[in-house]
Structure formats: structure tokens, C-alpha cells
Design a protein around this motif. Sequence first.
Motif, PDB file in Angstrom:
ATOM      1  N   SER A  85       0.840  -1.193   0.000  1.00  0.00           N
ATOM      2  CA  SER A  85       0.000   0.000   0.000  1.00  0.00           C
ATOM      3  C   SER A  85       0.873   1.240   0.000  1.00  0.00           C
ATOM      4  O   SER A  85       1.813   1.331   0.781  1.00  0.00           O
ATOM      5  CB  SER A  85      -0.918   0.015   1.226  1.00  0.00           C
ATOM      6  OG  SER A  85      -1.645   1.222   1.271  1.00  0.00           O
ATOM      7  N   LYS A  86       0.536   2.171  -0.879  1.00  0.00           N
ATOM      8  CA  LYS A  86       1.283   3.428  -0.939  1.00  0.00           C
ATOM      9  C   LYS A  86       0.762   4.433   0.079  1.00  0.00           C
ATOM     10  O   LYS A  86       1.463   5.374   0.449  1.00  0.00           O
ATOM     11  CB  LYS A  86       1.191   4.024  -2.345  1.00  0.00           C
ATOM     12  CG  LYS A  86       1.882   3.187  -3.412  1.00  0.00           C
ATOM     13  CD  LYS A  86       1.742   3.842  -4.776  1.00  0.00           C
ATOM     14  CE  LYS A  86       2.440   3.005  -5.855  1.00  0.00           C
ATOM     15  NZ  LYS A  86       2.294   3.615  -7.194  1.00  0.00           N
ATOM     16  N   THR A  87      -0.469   4.243   0.529  1.00  0.00           N
ATOM     17  CA  THR A  87      -1.080   5.206   1.442  1.00  0.00           C
ATOM     18  C   THR A  87      -1.073   4.761   2.899  1.00  0.00           C
ATOM     19  O   THR A  87      -1.149   5.579   3.797  1.00  0.00           O
ATOM     20  CB  THR A  87      -2.537   5.490   1.022  1.00  0.00           C
ATOM     21  OG1 THR A  87      -3.269   4.255   1.016  1.00  0.00           O
ATOM     22  CG2 THR A  87      -2.587   6.117  -0.363  1.00  0.00           C
ATOM     23  N   ASN A  88      -0.969   3.446   3.124  1.00  0.00           N
ATOM     24  CA  ASN A  88      -0.972   2.926   4.498  1.00  0.00           C
ATOM     25  C   ASN A  88       0.187   1.950   4.662  1.00  0.00           C
ATOM     26  O   ASN A  88       0.110   0.783   4.267  1.00  0.00           O
ATOM     27  CB  ASN A  88      -2.304   2.225   4.780  1.00  0.00           C
ATOM     28  CG  ASN A  88      -2.425   1.804   6.248  1.00  0.00           C
ATOM     29  OD1 ASN A  88      -1.454   1.864   7.010  1.00  0.00           O
ATOM     30  ND2 ASN A  88      -3.599   1.365   6.638  1.00  0.00           N
TER      31      ASN A  88
END
Length: 348
Positions: free
Chosen positions: A38-41
Amino acid sequence: MSLPLDSKYIRLISSRLRNFKQKNDYLWNFSCPLCGDSKTNLTKARGYVFQKGNSLFYRCHNCGAGTNLSNLLKNVDPSLHDEYVMERFKSGETNTSPFKAKVVKVSAFRFDKVEKQKVFEHAEWVDKLPEGHFCLDYCKKRNLPKESLSKLLFTQHYKQFLDAAYPEHGHDDIYDDARLVIPYYDENSELIAFSGRALEKASEKLRYVTIRTNDSKKKLIYGLDRVSRKQTIKIVEGPIDSLFLNNTIASGDANLKLCADELKTDDVVLIFDNEPRNKEICKLILKAINSKYRVVIWPSTTEGKDINEMILAGKTVSEIEYIISSNTFRNIEAQLKFNMWKKIQHES
């Protein structure tokens, strides 16, 4: 047997794997080094190394990648991979060339770009079953909406299906029988659970067998991928019931308040089953009313205890939606209607 050697090398690369942790003797979890998870989490960890036979294999439940430990090592640390292959070759545990890694496909599913559906081992989407198939007949007998059949799976062997899709599920006492499989997805359309509904009488004592595919402690909710928070969200008990109504999720049990609490929004309507003689249901309805949630108090003339039974009794979806909207109450009004609902039923 290569398990000791495989275990040694998964420990050696552990420092290179984000969120690495060992779950049991032969099960490890970490963020996928192939897709990044995950790039956001950055706390997401959907990569697993698990035992299959006498070896360890890798699978990511985000990108669907699956391979043997050798290829995982090759991607993470090529130098360490060479040492691993040479050590296996010297120990006589492989008859392949020391610098060739055999790819083993163990992915939970593949994605059919033509059909735009995931394809699971040992299962088929119900809408793809041939006419006359007993699972398709079962769904038709329950009058399930035609469009819902593409959201449901059929498997002849539930345990084999789970073993292939998620071999790290850790349950050995699952019936290997024919079941209607209901996949659960979260708000991001990520698979979070399977629920298998028995289709054979031999399994009536375990009608539903539900297996999570992650370690989340949150309440398991069905339909999160299909609802809009811009509209009022309806909450029912059963996943199958939720398929009939617009913008509806299912709690999976009678504790609809807990499901509503999880959503963290007031714009919900709790639709309990129509069981006024069920003391536990009554307690839960009263608790929801006291928590200021809107609840549906069914008219005394309503036939059927849940949405599907009402459909089978002859009601259309539009009629049920109208009954719901006309019998949704809150606060004092909900309390008065609830007391009358119980009184009428208990006197009849």
C-alpha cells in the motif's frame, strides 16, 4: 525435508521485510515486497509465507502474487538467494540446477480480464453455472435478484476451496461439502472473508462457516464495497437479505447496533428481523432505540421474519422498501411503536 532450511532463510531476510512478524511455527506475515502492499498505508501487511507440504510458499493477498520461497528470496535479496539455492543443492534436497528457481503458482485467484471477475480454484461464480445446477436452482428458489448471482460463488468442496484460496486459515475442522460462498469485501474492495452457506442437509448443524482472510479485530460487515455513504445506509442481519435492498449492508448477526457503531455515522436505519417473541432481538432493538438509532418496527400484518421470507411470501422489493420507509422510527416514537409491536404479538 526443506522446512528447516526454508525457515532459516525467511528469518535471514526478515529485516528486509516491512511489518514482519511470525504468526506460528511455519506462518509469517509482512508487507508485500513485490507490490509494496500500500502506498497510502504503510502498516498494511498482506504478504504471507506459509507451509505447503514440506516447503514454504509465498502469497500476497493484495496483488495476488504467488510463488515459492526461492523466487521470493531472488526478488528481495539476489545474493542470499544464490546462497539458499546452493545450500539446497549441496544438501541434496533438489535435483534442479543450483541457479534456477522453479516457479510454483499458488495464487488465491486470477483475474479474468474478459469476464472482469476473479477466478477462484475449486469454485465458480453462480451466474456462470449451467441451467439445472442445484446451487443455481437453490438461488432461484429463494428468488435472489439475478444481478446478485455474479457476487456469489459455488463450491462442491468448501475445505478444498479454502485451502487453495487461503491455506493459512488454520482451521482443520471445516466440512468439505457443497456450499454457496459469499465473499466479503471492505470499502476498498479488498477481500476480507468468505462465508460458506451449506447446501446439503448433512451440514445443517454448521449452516454458515465464515473465515476471515485478515487479522482485523473490527466487526465483520458484508456489503461495505457496495454502499454509498452519501445515502442512508440500511443494516440487516443476513448477507442474503441485503442483496434485495438498495444501499444495504449486513451485520451477520442480530447485533445491528454494533455494526452501526463501526460505521461511525448517524445516517443509518437498523432493520432487525421480524421476531417480536424473540427476547434477545427485543433487547437489542431497545438498546438501539436508547442509543438514538433509527429502527424499523414492522407492522403486525407483516408476513415473514426477514427480507427473503417476505419476498417469498409475495412482497415485491418496492413494497418492502415502502414498508421500511413508512415504519422507521426514532427516540420516543420508536419506543412507543416498539412497545405496541411487542404487546400486539404477545396478545395474539
